[in-house]
Design a protein around this motif. Structure first.
Motif, mmCIF file in Angstrom:
data_model
loop_
_atom_site.group_PDB
_atom_site.id
_atom_site.type_symbol
_atom_site.label_atom_id
_atom_site.label_comp_id
_atom_site.label_asym_id
_atom_site.label_seq_id
_atom_site.Cartn_x
_atom_site.Cartn_y
_atom_site.Cartn_z
ATOM 1 N N VAL A 115 1.081 -5.863 3.679
ATOM 2 C CA VAL A 115 1.713 -4.907 4.580
ATOM 3 C C VAL A 115 1.492 -3.507 4.039
ATOM 4 C CG1 VAL A 115 3.958 -5.039 3.400
ATOM 5 C CG2 VAL A 115 3.855 -4.259 5.774
ATOM 6 N N THR A 116 1.354 -2.549 4.928
ATOM 7 C CA THR A 116 1.304 -1.154 4.520
ATOM 8 C C THR A 116 1.857 -0.301 5.645
ATOM 9 O OG1 THR A 116 -0.092 0.565 3.514
ATOM 10 C CG2 THR A 116 -1.035 -0.652 5.373
ATOM 11 N N PHE A 144 0.986 -1.998 9.394
ATOM 12 C CA PHE A 144 -0.173 -2.876 9.432
ATOM 13 C C PHE A 144 0.072 -4.078 8.517
ATOM 14 C CE2 PHE A 144 -1.550 1.459 10.226
ATOM 15 C CZ PHE A 144 -2.291 1.321 11.394
ATOM 16 N N VAL A 145 -0.409 -5.231 8.955
ATOM 17 C CA VAL A 145 -0.270 -6.458 8.164
ATOM 18 C C VAL A 145 -1.601 -7.203 8.176
ATOM 19 C CG1 VAL A 145 2.213 -6.753 8.506
ATOM 20 C CG2 VAL A 145 0.632 -7.656 10.199
ATOM 21 N N CYS A 146 -1.744 -8.136 7.242
ATOM 22 C CA CYS A 146 -2.977 -8.928 7.216
ATOM 23 C C CYS A 146 -2.657 -10.400 6.974
ATOM 24 C CB CYS A 146 -3.956 -8.398 6.170
ATOM 25 S SG CYS A 146 -3.347 -8.420 4.486
ATOM 26 N N GLN A 160 -7.174 -9.861 2.606
ATOM 27 C CA GLN A 160 -6.067 -10.122 1.696
ATOM 28 C C GLN A 160 -5.106 -8.945 1.602
ATOM 29 O OE1 GLN A 160 -5.191 -12.837 0.006
ATOM 30 N NE2 GLN A 160 -3.533 -11.864 -1.146
ATOM 31 N N SER A 161 -5.626 -7.722 1.779
ATOM 32 C CA SER A 161 -4.797 -6.547 1.529
ATOM 33 C C SER A 161 -5.161 -5.410 2.480
ATOM 34 C CB SER A 161 -4.980 -6.089 0.079
ATOM 35 O OG SER A 161 -4.194 -4.947 -0.197
ATOM 36 N N VAL A 162 -4.143 -4.677 2.928
ATOM 37 C CA VAL A 162 -4.326 -3.453 3.710
ATOM 38 C C VAL A 162 -3.494 -2.352 3.047
ATOM 39 C CG1 VAL A 162 -4.937 -4.446 5.940
ATOM 40 C CG2 VAL A 162 -2.533 -4.298 5.305
ATOM 41 N N ILE A 186 6.670 -8.172 2.297
ATOM 42 C CA ILE A 186 6.308 -9.396 3.022
ATOM 43 C C ILE A 186 6.933 -10.589 2.287
ATOM 44 C CG2 ILE A 186 4.415 -11.029 3.422
ATOM 45 C CD1 ILE A 186 4.429 -8.962 5.549
ATOM 46 N N VAL A 187 7.637 -11.435 3.028
ATOM 47 C CA VAL A 187 8.237 -12.650 2.482
ATOM 48 C C VAL A 187 7.557 -13.829 3.181
ATOM 49 C CG1 VAL A 187 10.368 -13.919 2.073
ATOM 50 C CG2 VAL A 187 10.415 -11.420 2.179
ATOM 51 N N ASN A 188 6.769 -14.617 2.419
ATOM 52 C CA ASN A 188 5.908 -15.578 3.119
ATOM 53 C C ASN A 188 5.952 -17.028 2.615
ATOM 54 O OD1 ASN A 188 4.475 -15.406 0.721
ATOM 55 N ND2 ASN A 188 2.792 -14.219 1.579
#
Length: 359
Positions: free
Chosen positions: A25-26, A34-36, A81-83, A323-325
């Motif tokens: 998340v960013t 934004f999320v990925c 994986q990352s934004v 982010i909690v996943n």
């Protein structure tokens, strides 16, 4: 009634996800979210998304998120994986090119810059085979525009332990701390999540220790120090970014420049605020920790719903977004049985600090 464990920290749910599991998340300087979603086995309709008025949409569009045999891996997102939004109008997208942790596709492993005004790709940086190795898994990235003509990017490799440095002017990239103790899994680390030992447990009954290398990364507000940690570790390390970029310092000499900052808990994501405080998840204890510049550590959140805090981001509203996943409940850790319970969540907590600047 017997006494019970005390929980604290006011988390606010921002968004829930009922489909694929998010990792990154960013929050941009204008508050865009934004999320990925890396391709680890879930049905992933798009690997980068934006939350707009409570609705998740492919970003920048569905076409860029659609990869197939007819399209070059360098032209579309494969498995992101990352934004990271840089606070200057650019979204940086780190594409592993490695669906299900496979060998990175040639041209698929890349760092992509998207202009947030036009929502169009500005530039894509791919890597040579001596930078992205067969076991490389690009994990997270930090940007600093205060050095070089166009700035530098620092990327953690959690597959082949190390840190990748990218000159954003010319795309020249090189590896540092390759296989070093500080970027490698702690051989004595045995994580416990929800009271259970966390190990790779395959369907055939085979078990192996969780061995994930350099993962969390954060940069000081002045850009002079890089903090990092392996996922399979409770330790925090740091190094001068100037030293890290200086290839005249040989690899075996570079080890002596690494600073040990002690135990901070087992973390996935990390982030720094404008005052130099580091925020790190502690996935063993459903917690988030704040590490002050003097090394003091404070737990700011401890709650049973914080099931694997992954990526952290600080917004212009001075909230820390997380982010909690439930990553630890994936089938790979439970003999092929998926124990995750939807929804996954994006949560936040007020910290009263701005994000660390990139320039």
């Amino acid at each position: 009634m017997l006494p019970s464990e005390k929980f604290f920290g006011q988390l606010e749910v921002v968004h829930t996800f009922s489909g694929a599991m998010p990792t990154g998340v960013t929050i941009s300087e204008t508050g865009r979210m934004f999320v990925c979603f890396p391709k680890w086995g879930d049905d992933v309709p798009f690997t980068v998304g934006e939350i707009v008025n409570g609705t998740l949409k492919a970003y920048p569009n569905l076409e860029v998120n659609t990869s197939n045999d007819k399209v070059q891996p360098s032209a579309t997102f494969i498995s992101v994986q990352s934004v990271v939004a840089d606070g200057r109008g650019t979204l940086w997208v780190l594409d592993t090119g490695s669906p299900n942790f496979s060998k990175p596709m040639k041209g698929g492993a890349k760092l992509v810059a998207i202009d947030l005004k036009s929502n169009k790709i500005k530039r894509s940086y791919t890597f040579q085979p001596n930078v992205v190795l067969d076991k490389t898994y690009l994990n997270d990235v930090r940007i600093d525009y205060r050095v070089g003509k166009a700035g530098y990017a620092y990327i953690t490799d959690s597959g082949s332990a190390g840190i990748i440095i990218v000159d954003l002017e010319n795309g020249r990239a090189f590896r540092r701390l390759d296989g070093a103790k500080s970027t490698s899994p702690d051989p004595y680390f045995v994580p416990k999540v929800e009271g259970v030992l966390l190990m790779d447990r395959s369907k055939d009954g085979k078990t192996e220790p969780l061995q994930m290398a350099s993962d969390g990364i954060a940069i000081s507000p002045d850009g002079r120090k890089l903090f990092f940690c392996p996922l399979s570790s409770r330790h925090l390390f740091a190094i001068s970014t100037e030293v890290l970029r200086d290839q005249r310092i040989l690899d075996h000499e570079l080890l002596y420049h690494v600073e040990y900052w002690g135990e901070k808990g087992a973390s996935d994501g990390m982030i720094t605020d404008a005052r130099g405080n580091i925020y790190a998840g502690d996935y063993e204890h459903n917690a988030i920790r704040k590490i002050r510049p003097n090394g003091e550590i404070e737990t700011i959140v401890h709650t049973p719903t914080l099931l694997w805090p992954d990526t952290l981001s600080i917004g212009p509203d001075q909230y820390l977004y997380v982010i909690v996943n439930q990553l630890h409940r994936q089938a790979r850790f439970h003999y092929g049985k998926d124990l995750r319970e939807k929804p996954y969540a994006l949560v936040r907590i007020k910290i009263g600090q701005n994000p660390a600047p990139t320039s």
